[in-house]
Design a protein around this motif. Structure first.
Motif, mmCIF file in Angstrom:
data_model
loop_
_atom_site.group_PDB
_atom_site.id
_atom_site.type_symbol
_atom_site.label_atom_id
_atom_site.label_comp_id
_atom_site.label_asym_id
_atom_site.label_seq_id
_atom_site.Cartn_x
_atom_site.Cartn_y
_atom_site.Cartn_z
ATOM 1 N N THR A 68 5.686 13.774 -40.218
ATOM 2 C CA THR A 68 5.593 12.981 -39.007
ATOM 3 C C THR A 68 4.482 11.944 -39.161
ATOM 4 O O THR A 68 3.375 12.266 -39.579
ATOM 5 C CB THR A 68 5.279 13.879 -37.797
ATOM 6 O OG1 THR A 68 6.247 14.921 -37.729
ATOM 7 C CG2 THR A 68 5.303 13.082 -36.525
ATOM 8 N N ILE A 69 4.808 10.716 -38.818
ATOM 9 C CA ILE A 69 3.808 9.651 -38.854
ATOM 10 C C ILE A 69 3.241 9.495 -37.456
ATOM 11 O O ILE A 69 3.978 9.323 -36.485
ATOM 12 C CB ILE A 69 4.428 8.328 -39.331
ATOM 13 C CG1 ILE A 69 4.953 8.501 -40.754
ATOM 14 C CG2 ILE A 69 3.413 7.206 -39.262
ATOM 15 C CD1 ILE A 69 5.709 7.309 -41.276
ATOM 16 N N ARG A 70 1.942 9.535 -37.351
ATOM 17 C CA ARG A 70 1.286 9.423 -36.057
ATOM 18 C C ARG A 70 1.151 7.950 -35.670
ATOM 19 O O ARG A 70 0.702 7.140 -36.471
ATOM 20 C CB ARG A 70 -0.092 10.065 -36.154
ATOM 21 C CG ARG A 70 -0.740 10.286 -34.843
ATOM 22 C CD ARG A 70 -2.022 11.047 -35.046
ATOM 23 N NE ARG A 70 -2.753 11.009 -33.805
ATOM 24 C CZ ARG A 70 -3.464 11.995 -33.359
ATOM 25 N NH1 ARG A 70 -3.586 13.080 -34.066
ATOM 26 N NH2 ARG A 70 -4.087 11.893 -32.218
ATOM 27 N N THR A 71 1.567 7.618 -34.447
ATOM 28 C CA THR A 71 1.500 6.229 -33.977
ATOM 29 C C THR A 71 0.783 6.160 -32.638
ATOM 30 O O THR A 71 0.624 7.165 -31.952
ATOM 31 C CB THR A 71 2.914 5.641 -33.811
ATOM 32 O OG1 THR A 71 3.627 6.413 -32.850
ATOM 33 C CG2 THR A 71 3.676 5.643 -35.131
ATOM 34 N N GLU A 72 0.377 4.966 -32.285
ATOM 35 C CA GLU A 72 -0.217 4.698 -30.972
ATOM 36 C C GLU A 72 0.675 3.705 -30.240
ATOM 37 O O GLU A 72 1.269 2.829 -30.870
ATOM 38 C CB GLU A 72 -1.607 4.083 -31.120
ATOM 39 C CG GLU A 72 -2.642 4.998 -31.715
ATOM 40 C CD GLU A 72 -4.006 4.333 -31.790
ATOM 41 O OE1 GLU A 72 -4.226 3.314 -31.106
ATOM 42 O OE2 GLU A 72 -4.834 4.833 -32.531
ATOM 43 N N ASP A 79 6.220 2.767 -28.935
ATOM 44 C CA ASP A 79 5.533 3.876 -29.591
ATOM 45 C C ASP A 79 6.284 4.103 -30.895
ATOM 46 O O ASP A 79 7.314 4.770 -30.915
ATOM 47 C CB ASP A 79 5.518 5.132 -28.731
ATOM 48 C CG ASP A 79 4.647 6.232 -29.318
ATOM 49 O OD1 ASP A 79 3.928 5.960 -30.295
ATOM 50 O OD2 ASP A 79 4.689 7.359 -28.804
ATOM 51 N N GLY A 80 5.791 3.488 -31.956
ATOM 52 C CA GLY A 80 6.532 3.480 -33.210
ATOM 53 C C GLY A 80 7.724 2.562 -33.059
ATOM 54 O O GLY A 80 7.577 1.393 -32.741
#
Length: 48
Positions: A2-6, A30-31
């Motif tokens: 999982t890639i963490r995004t803001e 968000d992504g």
């Protein structure tokens, strides 16, 4: 994995300088997902 995004807010529009203030859309991503869409209606101030 999982890639963490803001969340990121982007203003879209106006597409032409003469339409400044008439309409734009504020989009929050968000992504790759669209989280919120807020239309911003202005007013036509030239000639009226």
């Amino acid at each position: 994995m999982t890639i963490r995004t803001e969340p990121m807010t982007v203003n879209v529009g106006p597409q032409h300088p003469s339409t400044h203030g008439v309409f734009r859309v504020r989009i929050t991503f968000d992504g790759e997902d669209i989280v919120e869409v807020e239309p911003v209606f202005g007013y036509l101030h030239r000639g009226t």
